[in-house]
Design a protein around this motif. Sequence first.
Motif, PDB file in Angstrom:
ATOM      1  N   PRO A 167       0.848  -1.207   0.000  1.00 39.81           N
ATOM      2  CA  PRO A 167       0.000   0.000   0.000  1.00 39.81           C
ATOM      3  C   PRO A 167       0.871   1.239   0.000  1.00 39.81           C
ATOM      4  CG  PRO A 167       0.113  -0.945   2.197  1.00 39.81           C
ATOM      5  CD  PRO A 167       0.844  -1.895   1.297  1.00 39.81           C
ATOM      6  N   GLY A 168       0.490   2.208  -0.792  1.00 39.30           N
ATOM      7  CA  GLY A 168       1.252   3.443  -0.812  1.00 39.30           C
ATOM      8  C   GLY A 168       2.561   3.315  -1.552  1.00 39.30           C
ATOM      9  N   LEU A 169       3.498   4.175  -1.194  1.00 41.35           N
ATOM     10  CA  LEU A 169       4.798   4.201  -1.862  1.00 41.35           C
ATOM     11  C   LEU A 169       5.725   3.123  -1.312  1.00 41.35           C
ATOM     12  CD1 LEU A 169       5.602   8.040  -1.937  1.00 41.35           C
ATOM     13  CD2 LEU A 169       4.601   6.638  -3.752  1.00 41.35           C
ATOM     14  N   ARG A 170       6.616   2.653  -2.169  1.00 42.89           N
ATOM     15  CA  ARG A 170       7.689   1.775  -1.712  1.00 42.89           C
ATOM     16  C   ARG A 170       8.780   2.620  -1.051  1.00 42.89           C
ATOM     17  NH1 ARG A 170       6.769  -0.267  -7.061  1.00 42.89           N
ATOM     18  NH2 ARG A 170       5.813  -2.345  -7.041  1.00 42.89           N
ATOM     19  N   ARG A 171       9.580   1.970  -0.234  1.00 45.36           N
ATOM     20  CA  ARG A 171      10.706   2.684   0.385  1.00 45.36           C
ATOM     21  C   ARG A 171      11.619   3.284  -0.674  1.00 45.36           C
ATOM     22  NH1 ARG A 171      12.736  -1.500   5.130  1.00 45.36           N
ATOM     23  NH2 ARG A 171      11.115  -0.985   6.683  1.00 45.36           N
ATOM     24  N   GLU A 172      11.855   2.526  -1.737  1.00 50.65           N
ATOM     25  CA  GLU A 172      12.749   3.013  -2.790  1.00 50.65           C
ATOM     26  C   GLU A 172      12.206   4.290  -3.428  1.00 50.65           C
ATOM     27  OE1 GLU A 172      11.454   0.050  -2.551  1.00 50.65           O
ATOM     28  OE2 GLU A 172      13.118  -1.373  -2.286  1.00 50.65           O
ATOM     29  N   GLU A 173      10.905   4.330  -3.628  1.00 54.54           N
ATOM     30  CA  GLU A 173      10.294   5.497  -4.242  1.00 54.54           C
ATOM     31  C   GLU A 173      10.359   6.705  -3.317  1.00 54.54           C
ATOM     32  OE1 GLU A 173       6.935   3.180  -6.969  1.00 54.54           O
ATOM     33  OE2 GLU A 173       6.557   3.573  -4.837  1.00 54.54           O
ATOM     34  N   LEU A 174      10.106   6.473  -2.031  1.00 53.00           N
ATOM     35  CA  LEU A 174      10.165   7.574  -1.078  1.00 53.00           C
ATOM     36  C   LEU A 174      11.578   8.113  -0.962  1.00 53.00           C
ATOM     37  CD1 LEU A 174      10.449   8.785   1.995  1.00 53.00           C
ATOM     38  CD2 LEU A 174       8.353   9.212   0.711  1.00 53.00           C
ATOM     39  N   ALA A 175      12.566   7.213  -0.924  1.00 52.50           N
ATOM     40  CA  ALA A 175      13.962   7.634  -0.851  1.00 52.50           C
ATOM     41  C   ALA A 175      14.351   8.458  -2.073  1.00 52.50           C
ATOM     42  CB  ALA A 175      14.870   6.412  -0.719  1.00 52.50           C
ATOM     43  N   GLN A 176      13.881   8.039  -3.245  1.00 55.73           N
ATOM     44  CA  GLN A 176      14.160   8.789  -4.476  1.00 55.73           C
ATOM     45  C   GLN A 176      13.567  10.190  -4.404  1.00 55.73           C
ATOM     46  OE1 GLN A 176      12.625   6.904  -7.995  1.00 55.73           O
ATOM     47  NE2 GLN A 176      13.022   8.683  -9.309  1.00 55.73           N
ATOM     48  N   LEU A 177      12.331  10.300  -3.940  1.00 57.59           N
ATOM     49  CA  LEU A 177      11.688  11.604  -3.836  1.00 57.59           C
ATOM     50  C   LEU A 177      12.404  12.519  -2.845  1.00 57.59           C
ATOM     51  CD1 LEU A 177       7.930  10.532  -3.770  1.00 57.59           C
ATOM     52  CD2 LEU A 177       9.082  11.830  -5.583  1.00 57.59           C
ATOM     53  N   ALA A 178      12.916  11.936  -1.763  1.00 56.34           N
ATOM     54  CA  ALA A 178      13.589  12.725  -0.733  1.00 56.34           C
ATOM     55  C   ALA A 178      15.047  13.008  -1.059  1.00 56.34           C
ATOM     56  CB  ALA A 178      13.495  12.015   0.618  1.00 56.34           C
ATOM     57  N   GLY A 179      15.589  12.317  -2.042  1.00 61.81           N
ATOM     58  CA  GLY A 179      16.983  12.535  -2.413  1.00 61.81           C
ATOM     59  C   GLY A 179      17.975  11.897  -1.457  1.00 61.81           C
ATOM     60  N   VAL A 180      17.603  10.767  -0.863  1.00 55.14           N
ATOM     61  CA  VAL A 180      18.513  10.051   0.043  1.00 55.14           C
ATOM     62  C   VAL A 180      18.623   8.616  -0.441  1.00 55.14           C
ATOM     63  CG1 VAL A 180      17.903  11.509   2.011  1.00 55.14           C
ATOM     64  CG2 VAL A 180      16.655   9.378   1.639  1.00 55.14           C
ATOM     65  N   SER A 181      19.622   7.898   0.065  1.00 52.32           N
ATOM     66  CA  SER A 181      19.797   6.506  -0.335  1.00 52.32           C
ATOM     67  C   SER A 181      18.713   5.645   0.309  1.00 52.32           C
ATOM     68  CB  SER A 181      21.177   5.998   0.079  1.00 52.32           C
ATOM     69  OG  SER A 181      21.253   5.845   1.490  1.00 52.32           O
ATOM     70  N   VAL A 182      18.414   4.536  -0.344  1.00 52.00           N
ATOM     71  CA  VAL A 182      17.419   3.614   0.191  1.00 52.00           C
ATOM     72  C   VAL A 182      17.862   3.075   1.543  1.00 52.00           C
ATOM     73  CG1 VAL A 182      16.192   1.446  -0.195  1.00 52.00           C
ATOM     74  CG2 VAL A 182      16.652   2.984  -2.123  1.00 52.00           C
ATOM     75  N   ALA A 183      19.148   2.770   1.678  1.00 52.65           N
ATOM     76  CA  ALA A 183      19.666   2.235   2.943  1.00 52.65           C
ATOM     77  C   ALA A 183      19.509   3.257   4.059  1.00 52.65           C
ATOM     78  CB  ALA A 183      21.131   1.838   2.785  1.00 52.65           C
ATOM     79  N   TYR A 184      19.766   4.520   3.737  1.00 55.52           N
ATOM     80  CA  TYR A 184      19.646   5.584   4.746  1.00 55.52           C
ATOM     81  C   TYR A 184      18.201   5.705   5.217  1.00 55.52           C
ATOM     82  CZ  TYR A 184      20.644  10.079   6.996  1.00 55.52           C
ATOM     83  OH  TYR A 184      20.797  11.083   7.918  1.00 55.52           O
ATOM     84  N   TYR A 185      17.272   5.747   4.240  1.00 49.97           N
ATOM     85  CA  TYR A 185      15.873   5.882   4.628  1.00 49.97           C
ATOM     86  C   TYR A 185      15.383   4.647   5.379  1.00 49.97           C
ATOM     87  CZ  TYR A 185      10.885   6.225   4.678  1.00 49.97           C
ATOM     88  OH  TYR A 185       9.592   6.238   5.114  1.00 49.97           O
ATOM     89  N   THR A 186      15.837   3.475   4.958  1.00 40.81           N
ATOM     90  CA  THR A 186      15.420   2.241   5.629  1.00 40.81           C
ATOM     91  C   THR A 186      15.831   2.249   7.089  1.00 40.81           C
ATOM     92  OG1 THR A 186      15.535   0.976   3.560  1.00 40.81           O
ATOM     93  CG2 THR A 186      15.630  -0.276   5.630  1.00 40.81           C
ATOM     94  N   ARG A 187      17.047   2.711   7.375  1.00 35.59           N
ATOM     95  CA  ARG A 187      17.496   2.783   8.779  1.00 35.59           C
ATOM     96  C   ARG A 187      16.608   3.728   9.576  1.00 35.59           C
ATOM     97  NH1 ARG A 187      22.654   2.959   6.411  1.00 35.59           N
ATOM     98  NH2 ARG A 187      22.778   5.217   6.741  1.00 35.59           N
ATOM     99  N   LEU A 188      16.237   4.833   8.945  1.00 32.62           N
ATOM    100  CA  LEU A 188      15.382   5.788   9.649  1.00 32.62           C
ATOM    101  C   LEU A 188      14.009   5.179   9.905  1.00 32.62           C
ATOM    102  CD1 LEU A 188      15.057   8.685  10.739  1.00 32.62           C
ATOM    103  CD2 LEU A 188      14.263   9.361   8.469  1.00 32.62           C
ATOM    104  N   GLU A 189      13.451   4.496   8.911  1.00 35.01           N
ATOM    105  CA  GLU A 189      12.132   3.905   9.102  1.00 35.01           C
ATOM    106  C   GLU A 189      12.164   2.739  10.079  1.00 35.01           C
ATOM    107  OE1 GLU A 189       9.199   1.696   6.195  1.00 35.01           O
ATOM    108  OE2 GLU A 189       9.161   3.854   5.747  1.00 35.01           O
ATOM    109  N   GLN A 190      13.318   2.195  10.311  1.00 38.63           N
ATOM    110  CA  GLN A 190      13.456   1.155  11.324  1.00 38.63           C
ATOM    111  C   GLN A 190      13.619   1.736  12.729  1.00 38.63           C
ATOM    112  OE1 GLN A 190      16.741  -1.066   9.716  1.00 38.63           O
ATOM    113  NE2 GLN A 190      15.411  -2.424   8.509  1.00 38.63           N
ATOM    114  N   GLY A 191      13.549   3.061  12.822  1.00 40.96           N
ATOM    115  CA  GLY A 191      13.584   3.711  14.125  1.00 40.96           C
ATOM    116  C   GLY A 191      14.922   4.284  14.519  1.00 40.96           C
TER     117      GLY A 191
END
Length: 303
Positions: A53-77
């Motif tokens: 549902p909604g955006l994938r992590r990869e898509e959100l990271a692309q929109l924010a201009g950060v790496s997928v790994a960076y955003y994933t760590r943030l979403e993991q808390g």
Amino acid sequence: MDVPPASASSPAPGAGPGLDQRAELSEFLRTRRARLKPEDVGLPSYGRARRVPGLRREELAQLAGVSVAYYTRLEQGNGRNVSAEVLEAIARALRLTDAERAHLTHLAKPKQQRGRHAVRAQQVRPELRQLLDSIDTVPAYITGRRTDVLAYNSLASALFGDWDRMPARERNWARLVFLRPDYRELFVEWDGKASDIVGYLRMDAGCHTDDPLLASLVGELSMKSGTFRRLWAAHDVKEKSHGVKRMRHPLVGELTLSFETFRLVDDADQSLITYHAEPGSPSADALRLLASWSAETTAARPA
């Protein structure tokens, strides 16, 4: 009329540690990402082939201009080392409201924790109590942490259900709205009021994840109210500001009242809330009648 400071801040039975800040950050980002559709942000949608549902992590990271790994760590808390610039970029990508942006910052970069069982006493300045007592034509009260009602005037008590006769612990908006059936009757749009209260409580939780009394309150309401559980799981946040509420009072009938919120400069956790009716309206007449009844009732009570 006010709640004694000791009663307002004494630990509730069974109060335990605060909320899990990492889990709160993780779930907040997940729910904000899930509510966005690809077409909302100009990305192609793949119809039924899309499994999330909604955006994938990869898509959100692309929109924010950060790496997928960076955003994933943030979403993991793990927001310990995230910069304000990155948080702002993610907030823009998620299309967060001002309240949601503040909430994200509180969760990702929390203030210095005071310790699990440190609960600051909530006290209302004597001058504010005098101000409330001097207002006899407008319902007014002061709220603090956890939606606690810390002080109020006689007209507010008359409008919202004789707060004088309630135990201090029960003078809490979350408990009133979700645990008392008469408040379902009092607020014409009860669903909206319930949603607002949870939004305010979520905002408070983001600022004070170390508060054991808040965690205890959330646990109690989650056990006793399915509606609260559903709204709490949505992770929606809201700042109390101004608006209109329709009420159905058992003595004076229906009222349409505007409310205003004034946050105290010397204590950001406390706010003065006032309700007023449009001059010359039936609601103004009903409020005057209620004020007269309140004055007579107060005068008749023993000192």
